[in-house]
Design a protein around this motif. Structure first.
Motif, PDB file in Angstrom:
ATOM      1  N   UNK A 152      43.723  88.764  28.235  1.00  0.00           N
ATOM      2  CA  UNK A 152      43.095  90.054  27.969  1.00  0.00           C
ATOM      3  C   UNK A 152      44.150  91.077  27.580  1.00  0.00           C
ATOM      4  N   UNK A 153      43.761  91.960  26.655  1.00  0.00           N
ATOM      5  CA  UNK A 153      44.598  93.090  26.261  1.00  0.00           C
ATOM      6  C   UNK A 153      46.042  92.679  25.985  1.00  0.00           C
ATOM      7  N   UNK A 154      46.191  91.604  25.230  1.00  0.00           N
ATOM      8  CA  UNK A 154      47.491  91.082  24.828  1.00  0.00           C
ATOM      9  C   UNK A 154      47.600  91.189  23.313  1.00  0.00           C
ATOM     10  N   UNK A 155      48.766  91.557  22.829  1.00  0.00           N
ATOM     11  CA  UNK A 155      48.944  91.743  21.386  1.00  0.00           C
ATOM     12  C   UNK A 155      48.907  90.398  20.669  1.00  0.00           C
ATOM     13  N   UNK A 156      48.111  90.344  19.614  1.00  0.00           N
ATOM     14  CA  UNK A 156      47.988  89.161  18.766  1.00  0.00           C
ATOM     15  C   UNK A 156      48.402  89.575  17.351  1.00  0.00           C
ATOM     16  N   UNK A 157      49.309  88.829  16.753  1.00  0.00           N
ATOM     17  CA  UNK A 157      49.758  89.170  15.407  1.00  0.00           C
ATOM     18  C   UNK A 157      49.676  87.984  14.476  1.00  0.00           C
ATOM     19  N   UNK A 158      49.509  88.280  13.197  1.00  0.00           N
ATOM     20  CA  UNK A 158      49.430  87.238  12.188  1.00  0.00           C
ATOM     21  C   UNK A 158      50.676  87.287  11.308  1.00  0.00           C
ATOM     22  N   UNK A 159      51.488  86.228  11.306  1.00  0.00           N
ATOM     23  CA  UNK A 159      52.693  86.225  10.481  1.00  0.00           C
ATOM     24  C   UNK A 159      52.402  86.209   8.978  1.00  0.00           C
ATOM     25  N   UNK A 189      49.595  75.319  26.060  1.00  0.00           N
ATOM     26  CA  UNK A 189      50.828  74.756  25.492  1.00  0.00           C
ATOM     27  C   UNK A 189      51.280  75.489  24.229  1.00  0.00           C
ATOM     28  N   UNK A 190      50.388  76.248  23.599  1.00  0.00           N
ATOM     29  CA  UNK A 190      50.740  76.992  22.388  1.00  0.00           C
ATOM     30  C   UNK A 190      51.274  78.393  22.663  1.00  0.00           C
ATOM     31  N   UNK A 191      51.275  78.805  23.923  1.00  0.00           N
ATOM     32  CA  UNK A 191      51.745  80.152  24.257  1.00  0.00           C
ATOM     33  C   UNK A 191      53.262  80.154  24.360  1.00  0.00           C
ATOM     34  N   UNK A 192      53.889  81.018  23.574  1.00  0.00           N
ATOM     35  CA  UNK A 192      55.336  81.217  23.637  1.00  0.00           C
ATOM     36  C   UNK A 192      55.579  82.403  24.560  1.00  0.00           C
ATOM     37  N   UNK A 193      56.047  82.124  25.782  1.00  0.00           N
ATOM     38  CA  UNK A 193      56.200  83.205  26.757  1.00  0.00           C
ATOM     39  C   UNK A 193      57.423  84.071  26.506  1.00  0.00           C
ATOM     40  N   UNK A 194      58.145  83.816  25.414  1.00  0.00           N
ATOM     41  CA  UNK A 194      59.276  84.670  25.048  1.00  0.00           C
ATOM     42  C   UNK A 194      58.942  85.571  23.862  1.00  0.00           C
ATOM     43  N   UNK A 195      57.756  85.404  23.285  1.00  0.00           N
ATOM     44  CA  UNK A 195      57.375  86.171  22.099  1.00  0.00           C
ATOM     45  C   UNK A 195      56.740  87.504  22.480  1.00  0.00           C
ATOM     46  N   UNK A 196      56.893  88.498  21.610  1.00  0.00           N
ATOM     47  CA  UNK A 196      56.259  89.803  21.832  1.00  0.00           C
ATOM     48  C   UNK A 196      54.756  89.729  21.612  1.00  0.00           C
ATOM     49  N   UNK A 197      54.337  88.859  20.697  1.00  0.00           N
ATOM     50  CA  UNK A 197      52.925  88.761  20.345  1.00  0.00           C
ATOM     51  C   UNK A 197      52.489  87.303  20.323  1.00  0.00           C
ATOM     52  N   UNK A 198      51.195  87.090  20.486  1.00  0.00           N
ATOM     53  CA  UNK A 198      50.616  85.761  20.350  1.00  0.00           C
ATOM     54  C   UNK A 198      50.303  85.546  18.869  1.00  0.00           C
ATOM     55  N   UNK A 199      50.657  84.386  18.352  1.00  0.00           N
ATOM     56  CA  UNK A 199      50.387  84.053  16.954  1.00  0.00           C
ATOM     57  C   UNK A 199      48.878  83.835  16.789  1.00  0.00           C
ATOM     58  N   UNK A 200      48.257  84.651  15.951  1.00  0.00           N
ATOM     59  CA  UNK A 200      46.800  84.565  15.775  1.00  0.00           C
ATOM     60  C   UNK A 200      46.360  83.217  15.222  1.00  0.00           C
ATOM     61  N   UNK A 201      47.269  82.516  14.538  1.00  0.00           N
ATOM     62  CA  UNK A 201      46.924  81.211  13.959  1.00  0.00           C
ATOM     63  C   UNK A 201      46.752  80.145  15.044  1.00  0.00           C
TER      64      UNK A 201
END
Length: 198
Positions: free
Chosen positions: A72-79, A95-107
């Motif tokens: 919830x309320x997490x930034x999602x971005x599209x490269x 398994x697709x979550x990168x816990x070091x990234x600023x945003x979740x990849x929308x793809x």
């Protein structure tokens, strides 16, 4: 954002990040999102019905698919498009979550759920309906708890056409129905509508 250079998109996102940092310092909660070369500031409505709807749907989704998490309320971005959103709820394989990234990849996102705001409904019903297929989101569920609506609409099958990349299938349900959204079956009997006096 095809008309913008990569440098312009980067500057837009840098500015949006600075605005988001300022928004975090405010007493009221704000979402900072980008859409087609614009920065959109939306005040978050922390109402009980809205929050309950998000939590109840999250629990159902995670109970049916143990390998996913619903954020919830997490930034999602599209490269690819440079668009950024902060969905009420997004579903992604853990398994697709990168816990070091600023945003979740929308793809990587499998499903997005938005609960329509009382005061800013067009953002979810119109703007995000256009942006999410461009961002690679295969399923978009809109929960509309307003007193004159009380619906859940599932948008799916994104594909190109003469009007661009759009969801080609739309299935509306009334509150109380069992909603089929991809691999999930959502019981909406516990969803809360906004009070009649709102």
């Amino acid at each position: 954002m095809a008309d913008f250079t990569p440098e312009q998109v980067r500057r837009l996102h840098d500015f949006a990040e600075r605005l988001a940092a300022l928004a975090d310092q405010q007493e009221d909660r704000w979402k900072v999102e980008t859409a087609e070369g614009r920065i959109c500031l939306t005040m978050v409505e922390p109402t009980a019905p809205r929050g309950l709807n998000v939590v109840r749907l999250r629990r159902q989704i995670e109970a049916q698919t143990q390998e996913v998490i619903a954020l919830s309320d997490t930034i999602m971005g599209d490269p690819e498009t440079g668009l950024t959103k902060v969905p009420d709820l997004m579903v992604i394989a853990e398994e697709d979550v990168d816990d070091t990234a600023k945003v979740v990849n929308s793809r990587d996102v499998m499903l997005v759920v938005e609960v329509v705001s009382r005061t800013n409904s067009l953002t979810d019903i119109r703007d995000k309906l256009l942006d999410y297929p461009k961002m690679g989101v295969p399923l978009y569920v809109v929960v509309d708890p307003r007193k004159d609506r009380k619906t859940v609409t599932v948008h799916s099958d994104p594909s190109p056409g003469p009007d661009g990349l759009r969801y080609r299938k739309e299935v509306p349900y009334a509150f109380g129905a069992t909603v089929t959204a991809g691999r999930w079956s959502l019981d909406t009997t516990s969803l809360k509508s906004y009070p009649a006096e709102w």
